[in-house]
Design an enzyme around this catalytic site. Structure first.
Site, short mmCIF file in Angstrom:
data_model
loop_
_atom_site.label_atom_id
_atom_site.label_comp_id
_atom_site.label_asym_id
_atom_site.label_seq_id
_atom_site.Cartn_x
_atom_site.Cartn_y
_atom_site.Cartn_z
N VAL A 1 -3.27 -1.61 1.00
CA VAL A 1 -2.87 -2.95 0.61
C VAL A 1 -2.11 -3.60 1.76
O VAL A 1 -1.33 -2.94 2.46
CB VAL A 1 -2.02 -2.94 -0.68
CG1 VAL A 1 -2.86 -2.50 -1.87
CG2 VAL A 1 -0.79 -2.05 -0.55
N THR B 1 0.30 1.53 1.61
CA THR B 1 0.65 0.25 2.21
C THR B 1 0.00 0.17 3.59
O THR B 1 -0.37 1.18 4.18
CB THR B 1 2.16 0.09 2.41
OG1 THR B 1 2.60 0.99 3.44
CG2 THR B 1 2.92 0.36 1.12
N ASP B 2 -0.15 -1.04 4.10
CA ASP B 2 -0.38 -1.19 5.53
C ASP B 2 0.97 -0.92 6.21
O ASP B 2 1.97 -0.62 5.54
CB ASP B 2 -0.89 -2.60 5.83
CG ASP B 2 -1.63 -2.70 7.16
OD1 ASP B 2 -1.51 -1.75 7.98
OD2 ASP B 2 -2.30 -3.70 7.40
N ALA B 3 1.01 -1.00 7.52
CA ALA B 3 2.23 -0.68 8.25
C ALA B 3 3.42 -1.48 7.71
O ALA B 3 3.41 -2.71 7.73
CB ALA B 3 2.04 -0.98 9.73
#
Length: 569
Positions: A239, A286-288
């Site tokens: 996401v 999560t993305d970064a």
């Protein structure tokens, strides 16, 4: 409501009783710090034993993302991790273009947009096969791919060549093929970046971005692609730092605009849309979390626990390892993250490891054997095939191609070279390399240099007409993190290197990375996109320029940028 342990016996995990027992026993034996550590996937930038020792002195993470290493370093790092951990650790990587995403010796078959430009979904399978084989050699068990974004906005500086284009059918087919093939190799695929990048012109690394489609239009495009990925058995979804206001408001009608959050922080998007509406049962990462799109909406102390409560199982990357771990541990101890939510995330994380067979002890192949799977001739031949099929002649002025030294002995050359960008870097020096290749073909190549800053005393127009037979532009400007645009900046004075001579000297513009340069040179009559700047693509390009090979590529994006004048001849 179905128990989480029963859910992991279903798609996409399909675990048996023995696997579920391992998850229960493992969770039962873990300390609270070990449990919280499993939620984190951190970064290794060097892969040395010293770096890994430093990480494990602070946290026992569930996963480690390898940046690019040589094979021997990756091999030793994997062995170190196996020795250090009682719970197997994910090794993840950005395997977007090939095994080169994790190994210096790895193969680059091409960017996703190049794969799509071949018009052959089989090329997506070959991309995934290379990523799978060479990723496994590096010790990888988790790929942050495929990219399922749609490049609807040509101004977006980060999607661009990293996508399979802007056609829903093409992106859907390529993504599904990638997922099926890489997971056959024993590496979990990740569909990203939910709810979908490519609508906004901004970069989520720098600002929280927006997917502005209506619920209905989202369902027909991004939603359709994610459904197909889920049906194909994708094990994880990433996401992004991307808001989707329409769906957020549908799922939470009372929410205020200022409270709308990116997917990483949004229970409406993670739990409501992805888990509920689409029925995804795999791991959500999560993305970064180091991106500004994540850090801007709220304090970090609040954001990391909120991401878990929103529905993310894995927290990707840290700004400060000890502090970030402390924020989540504190939230668990205080009850802000419930014991039930923590267990649910742990079950899915361990279920992914079990689905990959990571909990079973197996003898690892030797470095010498693994080396045979990296950069092998079959992979190299696929890269050459992809280059040959992908390169696209977007516009052509009749009679200019093919080139010959007899027709155009004197070439005025305009190189436009950008610096390399972190992570998604371009092959620096491609413009100079192409110049050398043209010279080897026998052309006399002169690099254009602005002669003066005085606008009243530039060389006469006739000088260029009399001294050059052909003009070639080569632009090597790739998308990269932390930039706001990919546009040509012309030289002084008054755009000295603009295509001033297109009406008197045959002119060719070649973009070896970004497919959207026509926006800045709309009246160029011969325009070529190669999508990649590796040697394979430059060699194929020269063959096509010289007429030894036909142009076969079909643009998977609108290279004309939605403008009427870019189509003019």
């Amino acid at each position: 409501m179905m128990d989480i342990y029963n859910k992991v016996t279903l798609s996409p995990f399909y675990l048996n009783e023995e696997d579920v027992r391992w998850i229960r026993e493992t969770i039962g034996s873990m300390t609270l710090c070990e449990k919280v550590g499993q939620l984190f996937c951190v970064t290794a930038t060097e892969g040395t034993e010293e770096e890994l020792d430093d990480i494990f002195a602070k946290i026992q993470p569930g996963g480690i993302t390898f940046r690019t290493f040589d094979l021997e370093t990756a091999y030793k790092a994997k062995n170190t991790l196996d020795f250090k951990t009682k719970i197997p650790t994910f090794i993840s990587a950005n395997l977007e273009k090939g095994g080169s995403g994790v190994l210096y010796e790895g193969t680059t078959i091409g960017s996703p947009v190049a794969v799509a430009a071949t018009g052959d979904v089989e090329m997506a399978r070959k991309l995934a096969t290379i990523c799978g084989r060479e990723g496994v050699a590096a010790g990888c068990t988790w790929a942050y791919c495929p990219i399922t974004d749609l490049d609807f906005n040509w101004r977006n500086p980060i999607t661009n060549t990293r996508t399979f284009g802007s056609n829903v059918d093409t992106v859907e087919k390529c993504a599904v093929e990638y997922i099926k093939e890489i997971q056959k190799c024993g590496i979990a695929a990740t569909a990203k970046h939910f709810p979908g990048d490519g609508r906004d012109e901004r970069d989520q690394h720098l600002v929280t971005t927006v997917n502005d489609l209506s619920c209905e239009d989202w369902d027909k495009t991004y939603g359709r692609i994610y459904r197909s990925c889920i049906e194909a058995g994708v094990l994880s979804v990433m996401v992004g730092q991307i808001m989707q206001p329409a769906w957020t408001k549908r799922l939470n009608p009372d929410i205020r605009d200022e409270d709308i959050m990116p997917a990483t922080l949004s229970p409406e998007l993670c739990t409501g849309l992805l888990r509920g509406h689409l029925g995804f049962n795999g791991v959500i990462t999560t993305d970064a979390t180091t991106m500004a799109g994540m850090t801007i909406p709220m304090k970090r102390r609040e954001a990391l626990p909120r991401a878990v409560n929103a529905g993310a199982d894995v927290i990707l990357f840290t700004r400060n390892l000890e502090e970030d771990f402390g924020f989540v541990l504190e939230a668990v101890e205080s009850g802000k993250i419930s014991a039930q939510r923590l267990e649910e995330a742990l079950v899915r994380i361990l279920a992914l490891k079990a689905a990959l067979g990571m909990h079973r002890k197996t003898e690892r192949k030797s470095l010498e054997v693994l080396r045979q799977d990296v950069g092998k001739e079959e992979h190299r031949s696929w890269a050459r095939e992809c280059a040959d099929k992908a390169i696209t002649l977007v516009k052509e002025e009749k009679g200019v191609l093919p080139l010959s030294v007899k027709k155009y002995p004197r070439v005025l050359y305009f190189p436009i070279e950008a610096d390399a960008g972190f992570l998604y870097s371009v092959e620096v020096g491609a413009c100079n390399h192409l110049k050398t290749m043209l010279e080897k073909e026998g052309f006399q190549v002169t690099i254009f240099q602005p002669s003066t800053n005085n606008e009243n005393s530039v060389p006469p127009y006739s000088y260029y007409e009399e001294n050059f037979d052909l003009i070639i532009y080569c632009a090597n400007m790739a998308t990269k993190s932390n930039q706001t645009a990919v546009r040509i900046e012309w030289q002084q004075p008054m755009g000295a290197n603009c295509p001033h001579w297109i009406n008197s000297i045959p002119t060719i513009f070649i973009s070896v990375e970004n497919p959207y340069h026509l926006i800045d040179v709309p009246r160029i009559r011969t325009f070529i996109n190669t999508y990649c700047s590796t040697d394979d693509y430059l060699n194929a390009l020269v063959d096509k320029l010289m007429g030894r090979s036909e142009f076969k590529g079909i643009s998977p994006v609108d290279a004309f940028c939605g403008k009427w004048d870019t189509r003019l001849q």
